[in-house]
Design a protein around this motif. Structure first.
Motif, short mmCIF file in Angstrom:
data_model
loop_
_atom_site.label_atom_id
_atom_site.label_comp_id
_atom_site.label_asym_id
_atom_site.label_seq_id
_atom_site.Cartn_x
_atom_site.Cartn_y
_atom_site.Cartn_z
N ARG A 87 -14.30 -6.38 11.59
CA ARG A 87 -13.20 -5.48 11.93
C ARG A 87 -12.38 -5.18 10.67
N THR A 88 -11.80 -4.01 10.65
CA THR A 88 -11.04 -3.56 9.50
C THR A 88 -9.68 -3.05 9.93
N VAL A 89 -8.83 -2.79 8.96
CA VAL A 89 -7.49 -2.25 9.19
C VAL A 89 -7.37 -0.97 8.37
N VAL A 90 -6.82 0.06 8.98
CA VAL A 90 -6.61 1.34 8.30
C VAL A 90 -5.18 1.38 7.79
N LEU A 91 -5.03 1.57 6.49
CA LEU A 91 -3.72 1.63 5.86
C LEU A 91 -3.38 3.09 5.56
N GLY A 92 -2.26 3.54 6.07
CA GLY A 92 -1.83 4.90 5.83
C GLY A 92 -1.04 4.99 4.54
N ALA A 93 -1.32 6.01 3.74
CA ALA A 93 -0.61 6.22 2.48
C ALA A 93 0.21 7.49 2.57
N GLY A 94 1.40 7.46 1.99
CA GLY A 94 2.28 8.61 2.09
C GLY A 94 1.71 9.85 1.42
N ASN A 95 1.14 9.72 0.21
CA ASN A 95 0.67 10.88 -0.54
C ASN A 95 -0.82 10.82 -0.85
N GLY A 96 -1.56 10.09 -0.09
CA GLY A 96 -2.98 9.97 -0.35
C GLY A 96 -3.75 9.76 0.93
N PRO A 97 -5.06 9.68 0.82
CA PRO A 97 -5.89 9.47 2.01
C PRO A 97 -5.72 8.05 2.55
N PRO A 98 -5.99 7.83 3.82
CA PRO A 98 -5.91 6.47 4.37
C PRO A 98 -6.95 5.57 3.73
N GLU A 99 -6.64 4.28 3.72
CA GLU A 99 -7.53 3.28 3.13
C GLU A 99 -8.01 2.33 4.20
N VAL A 100 -9.31 2.07 4.24
CA VAL A 100 -9.91 1.15 5.20
C VAL A 100 -10.23 -0.15 4.47
N THR A 101 -9.71 -1.26 4.96
CA THR A 101 -9.87 -2.53 4.25
C THR A 101 -10.02 -3.68 5.24
N ALA A 102 -10.68 -4.71 4.78
CA ALA A 102 -10.75 -5.97 5.53
C ALA A 102 -10.10 -7.10 4.74
N ASP A 103 -9.33 -6.77 3.72
CA ASP A 103 -8.67 -7.74 2.85
C ASP A 103 -7.25 -7.96 3.36
N ALA A 104 -6.97 -9.18 3.83
CA ALA A 104 -5.64 -9.49 4.36
C ALA A 104 -4.56 -9.38 3.28
N ASP A 105 -4.89 -9.74 2.05
CA ASP A 105 -3.91 -9.61 0.97
C ASP A 105 -3.53 -8.16 0.74
N ARG A 106 -4.50 -7.26 0.83
CA ARG A 106 -4.21 -5.84 0.67
C ARG A 106 -3.34 -5.33 1.82
N VAL A 107 -3.60 -5.82 3.03
CA VAL A 107 -2.78 -5.43 4.19
C VAL A 107 -1.34 -5.90 3.99
N LEU A 108 -1.16 -7.14 3.54
CA LEU A 108 0.19 -7.65 3.31
C LEU A 108 0.91 -6.84 2.24
N ALA A 109 0.19 -6.47 1.19
CA ALA A 109 0.83 -5.72 0.12
C ALA A 109 1.29 -4.34 0.57
N SER A 110 0.67 -3.80 1.62
CA SER A 110 1.02 -2.45 2.08
C SER A 110 2.21 -2.44 3.02
N LEU A 111 2.63 -3.59 3.52
CA LEU A 111 3.73 -3.63 4.49
C LEU A 111 5.05 -3.33 3.79
N ARG A 112 5.85 -2.47 4.37
CA ARG A 112 7.15 -2.09 3.82
C ARG A 112 8.19 -2.10 4.94
N PRO A 113 8.67 -3.27 5.36
CA PRO A 113 9.70 -3.30 6.41
C PRO A 113 10.96 -2.58 5.96
N ASP A 114 11.64 -1.92 6.90
CA ASP A 114 12.86 -1.19 6.57
C ASP A 114 14.03 -2.13 6.33
N ALA A 115 14.11 -3.21 7.10
CA ALA A 115 15.24 -4.13 6.97
C ALA A 115 15.06 -4.99 5.72
N GLY A 116 16.18 -5.15 4.98
CA GLY A 116 16.10 -5.95 3.75
C GLY A 116 15.76 -7.39 4.00
#
Length: 498
Positions: free
Chosen positions: A33-62
């Motif tokens: 199974r994979t996770v699709v990461l949406g990018a603001g100015n680029g194409p979506p990225e399909v990955t199975a790397d948990a580290d890459r998924v964590l790096a893409s998270l941008r919570p709004d609350a500080g």
């Protein structure tokens, strides 16, 4: 600048952890199974790397963002120890933090709860260490396939087996190296479309090149030389004047084009500059490394290289200063390969190829979307498999067994709440982990320690101070770096934003 109370800090941490757990939860079974990461100015990225998924998270609350940074650091530490385990660390930390937050809401003292978490963690690890056992071939294959995820059945290039699976290739590399060494994973050349395995024997030194300018293959970040002259110097190279007479004799000799491999205790900056210039502009290439280890162990490793290449170990203590070295005191290596952390020396004489250490190298395509995802997966699979070989494995039901090892009640009171929180988190992990999964003991230990440490830090925190200006700047920088990553480093098509 914003100051958050202890309650707001804990609420933000729970929200950040829960978002991270939801994002990486599909990756725990390693079934492709994979996770699709949406990018603001680029194409979506399909990955199975948990580290890459964590790096893409941008919570709004500080508060959630800072808590997520703490979680990322914990996952990175687990990966350093166990070779992987980011998914298990995130899910376990989320379950433990939610359970501990309920204990705090019920009136348990947060500081006592943090101490109890440490005690409960060590009690569980002590009980589970006795249940670990050496990995069987089938269990090791399950560990590798789980770490590879969707790439576990990727076809590879190998003689006589064009449809072989990548998992089999990793297992073969591990078997060739043995328990004392791990295979190396490097990017393949652009014309290589499938992963390949290279094996051989030689002396492997745990030391890397002294200058990045000495690489010969920038794509793989390697310095590779054939039919190289080998100079073993048991002492420091203090100045360029010590090297220049030898370099002149080598350049003027009949084999002036042959590369030079230098091993010395240390090389002064002036001498290293001369070697780099000679490597880039001189008649022959030069790669220098520092002699590994210390004392008797260092001399033993140098003697192994000398026996393999026919070189003499030179030095002031041996009565041969560097200025007086002649070409006949140097050895010959069939091939020398050096990266940033280790080097491989293969003998030249007949029969020498069977001596020394066994090595294996996996070349993995790193170009395009597929390669960018496959290379970290193979690196993580090799590291996780090495951890399983070194420390043993545990079956998936170990999460449930670990939960049962904790007492229902404790006379101290404070540890009772901690034991209840840890037991609840372990039961959650038991329900999420596939029944047939196998976990390296190192991953189990590192992920539980990291989860207890992070949870104890956040629940006992008295508050959080946020620098909103720096927070916005960090967010803009992270988004800009993500846009550059999606562009593949081709130019600067987008600006910096602000």
């Amino acid at each position: 600048m914003v100051v958050l109370s202890a309650e707001s800090t804990l609420d933000g941490a729970c929200a950040g952890f829960r978002a991270a757990a939801r994002a990486v939860a599909p990756l725990i079974d390693g079934a492709g199974r994979t996770v699709v990461l949406g990018a603001g100015n680029g194409p979506p990225e399909v990955t199975a790397d948990a580290d890459r998924v964590l790096a893409s998270l941008r919570p709004d609350a500080g508060g959630s963002r800072l808590a997520l940074q703490v979680l990322k650091q914990a996952a990175a530490e687990v990966a350093r120890v166990a070779g992987g385990g980011a998914t298990h660390t995130v899910l376990l930390a989320d379950a433990l933090l939610q359970s501990a937050a309920r204990q705090v809401a019920a009136g348990t003292d947060p500081v006592h709860l943090r101490t109890g978490l440490t005690l409960a963690c060590e009690a569980v690890l002590e009980a589970m260490a006795d249940q670990a056992h050496p990995a069987s071939p089938a269990e090791l294959r399950r560990v590798v396939d789980t770490a590879l995820g969707p790439w576990s059945r990727r076809t590879v290039s190998r003689a006589g087996d064009p449809t072989g699976a990548l998992g089999s290739l990793v297992i073969e590399a591990l078997a060739h190296c043995g328990p004392d060494r791990s295979p190396s994973v490097v990017p393949a050349l652009k014309y290589v479309e499938r992963p390949t395995l290279e094996v051989g024997t030689g002396v492997v030194l745990d030391t890397g090149r002294l200058s990045p300018s000495m690489v010969t293959d920038r794509g793989a970040d390697l310095a590779e030389m054939y039919d190289a002259r080998v100079l073993l110097y048991d002492g420091p190279v203090r100045s360029a004047h010590e090297l220049l007479p030898l370099l002149g004799r080598l350049a003027d000799g009949p084999d002036g084009h042959r590369p030079l491999f230098l091993v010395a205790d240390r090389v002064a900056s002036e001498a290293l500059a001369v070697l780099v210039v000679n490597h880039l502009q001189g008649p022959f290439q030069v790669v220098a490394v520092a002699a590994p280890h210390l004392g008797a162990h260092r001399r033993t490793r140098l003697a192994e290289v000398a026996a393999l290449t026919g070189a003499s170990v030179l030095g002031l203590e041996r009565g041969v200063p560097l200025q007086t070295v002649t070409p006949d005191l140097l050895g010959t290596a069939h091939r020398v390969e050096v990266d940033g952390s280790r080097c491989l020396v293969e003998g030249h004489a007949a029969g020498a190829d069977g001596a020394g250490d066994r090595w294996a190298r996996l070349r993995v395509p790193a170009d395009g979307v597929v390669g960018q995802s496959m290379l970290p997966a193979v690196q993580g699979a090799v590291a996780t498999a090495c951890a399983a070989v070194a420390g043993g494995v545990l079956p998936a039901r170990s999460w449930e067994a670990a939960a049962c090892s904790l007492p229902e009640a404790d006379a101290t009171g404070s540890r009772d709440g901690a034991a209840h929180a840890v037991r609840g988190a372990l039961e959650v992990m038991a329900g999420r982990t596939p029944a047939g999964a196998v976990l390296p003991l190192a991953l189990f230990q590192a992920s539980l320690r990291a989860a207890c440490s992070v949870t104890g830090l956040l629940i006992s925190s008295g508050g959080m101070v946020l620098d909103t200006a720096s927070d916005r700047h960090a967010t803009e920088v992270a988004r800009h770096e993500e846009r550059r990553a999606h562009q593949g480093g081709h130019g600067h098509g987008h600006g910096h934003g602000h």
